[in-house]
Design a protein around this motif. Sequence first.
Motif, PDB file in Angstrom:
ATOM      1  N   GLU A 120      36.607  -1.312 -53.502  1.00 27.02           N
ATOM      2  CA  GLU A 120      35.904  -2.457 -52.938  1.00 27.02           C
ATOM      3  C   GLU A 120      36.500  -3.765 -53.431  1.00 27.02           C
ATOM      4  O   GLU A 120      36.578  -4.750 -52.681  1.00 27.02           O
ATOM      5  CB  GLU A 120      34.418  -2.380 -53.288  1.00 27.02           C
ATOM      6  CG  GLU A 120      33.664  -1.288 -52.545  1.00 27.02           C
ATOM      7  CD  GLU A 120      33.641  -1.516 -51.041  1.00 27.02           C
ATOM      8  OE1 GLU A 120      33.759  -2.680 -50.596  1.00 27.02           O
ATOM      9  OE2 GLU A 120      33.521  -0.527 -50.292  1.00 27.02           O
ATOM     10  N   GLU A 121      36.923  -3.800 -54.684  1.00 28.60           N
ATOM     11  CA  GLU A 121      37.560  -5.006 -55.214  1.00 28.60           C
ATOM     12  C   GLU A 121      38.867  -5.291 -54.478  1.00 28.60           C
ATOM     13  O   GLU A 121      39.171  -6.455 -54.154  1.00 28.60           O
ATOM     14  CB  GLU A 121      37.818  -4.847 -56.710  1.00 28.60           C
ATOM     15  CG  GLU A 121      38.404  -6.090 -57.358  1.00 28.60           C
ATOM     16  CD  GLU A 121      38.601  -5.940 -58.852  1.00 28.60           C
ATOM     17  OE1 GLU A 121      39.214  -6.835 -59.462  1.00 28.60           O
ATOM     18  OE2 GLU A 121      38.144  -4.921 -59.404  1.00 28.60           O
ATOM     19  N   ALA A 122      39.633  -4.251 -54.188  1.00 25.20           N
ATOM     20  CA  ALA A 122      40.883  -4.430 -53.448  1.00 25.20           C
ATOM     21  C   ALA A 122      40.624  -4.944 -52.041  1.00 25.20           C
ATOM     22  O   ALA A 122      41.340  -5.811 -51.535  1.00 25.20           O
ATOM     23  CB  ALA A 122      41.650  -3.108 -53.401  1.00 25.20           C
ATOM     24  N   ARG A 123      39.574  -4.412 -51.413  1.00 23.98           N
ATOM     25  CA  ARG A 123      39.232  -4.854 -50.057  1.00 23.98           C
ATOM     26  C   ARG A 123      38.788  -6.318 -50.058  1.00 23.98           C
ATOM     27  O   ARG A 123      39.206  -7.115 -49.205  1.00 23.98           O
ATOM     28  CB  ARG A 123      38.128  -3.975 -49.471  1.00 23.98           C
ATOM     29  CG  ARG A 123      37.727  -4.355 -48.054  1.00 23.98           C
ATOM     30  CD  ARG A 123      36.643  -3.439 -47.524  1.00 23.98           C
ATOM     31  NE  ARG A 123      36.313  -3.755 -46.139  1.00 23.98           N
ATOM     32  CZ  ARG A 123      35.434  -4.682 -45.776  1.00 23.98           C
ATOM     33  NH1 ARG A 123      34.786  -5.387 -46.709  1.00 23.98           N
ATOM     34  NH2 ARG A 123      35.200  -4.912 -44.498  1.00 23.98           N
ATOM     35  N   THR A 124      37.941  -6.688 -51.026  1.00 22.77           N
ATOM     36  CA  THR A 124      37.462  -8.069 -51.093  1.00 22.77           C
ATOM     37  C   THR A 124      38.609  -9.037 -51.348  1.00 22.77           C
ATOM     38  O   THR A 124      38.677 -10.109 -50.730  1.00 22.77           O
ATOM     39  CB  THR A 124      36.406  -8.203 -52.200  1.00 22.77           C
ATOM     40  OG1 THR A 124      35.295  -7.341 -51.901  1.00 22.77           O
ATOM     41  CG2 THR A 124      35.890  -9.630 -52.303  1.00 22.77           C
ATOM     42  N   ALA A 125      39.534  -8.657 -52.233  1.00 20.86           N
ATOM     43  CA  ALA A 125      40.675  -9.526 -52.515  1.00 20.86           C
ATOM     44  C   ALA A 125      41.532  -9.725 -51.271  1.00 20.86           C
ATOM     45  O   ALA A 125      41.999 -10.838 -50.991  1.00 20.86           O
ATOM     46  CB  ALA A 125      41.506  -8.933 -53.650  1.00 20.86           C
TER      47      ALA A 125
END
Length: 216
Positions: A151-156
């Motif tokens: 999810e962090e990768a997607r948000t970034a």
Amino acid sequence: MELRVLGPVEIWTDTNRNSLDGAKQRTVLAALLLAGGRMVSDRQLSELLWGTEPPTTMNAQIYTYVSRLRKLLRDGATIVRQRPGYLLRTTTARFDFAEFERLSGAGREALREERHADAARHFRDGLSLWRGPALTDVTEFLADVELPRLEEARTAALESRIEADLALGRHAQLIAELTGLVATYPLAERLRAQLMTALFRSDRQADALAVYDAGR
């Protein structure tokens, strides 16, 4: 062959989806894929499958899940026994998260070089690989370990795509999307700042200040 974790965990060959038998088999596949070619030990797999209370037949069950996956993977990927665990090597198979990371890397490089149209395209292509929440049908133990970084990768990637679109002067088109994102993620400071920027550039200074006040 395509291996997917950005949504339900699936194996696709051509246009056909191969059936996976339950959350635990999906968990083994996702754990091996997300290890990125590194060995995942039997103990790690046990914790991802059953937490701190594995059954006495733990090793036999893991072996069964791996055997069934090997039959489904065919020539596109291979699961190798490397004591004390297993690793997965992809050959011709396409792994959606690896492709997402490749496209995100290309987007970040384009952004650094101020090739904003290329950056927006790369990020958009990468984000299109998400088919809903990632890892939707694995055990809670795997989701707790792996979902935050996905999810962090997607948000970034999403924030970087919006940065590229703002640089291209698309502020007016971004307001509705950013308003929804800020409502969903009210503590995401970068998204809030991007919404304020889009509003300000659209001559909506009062609304931009209201977004700031709400965040404060």
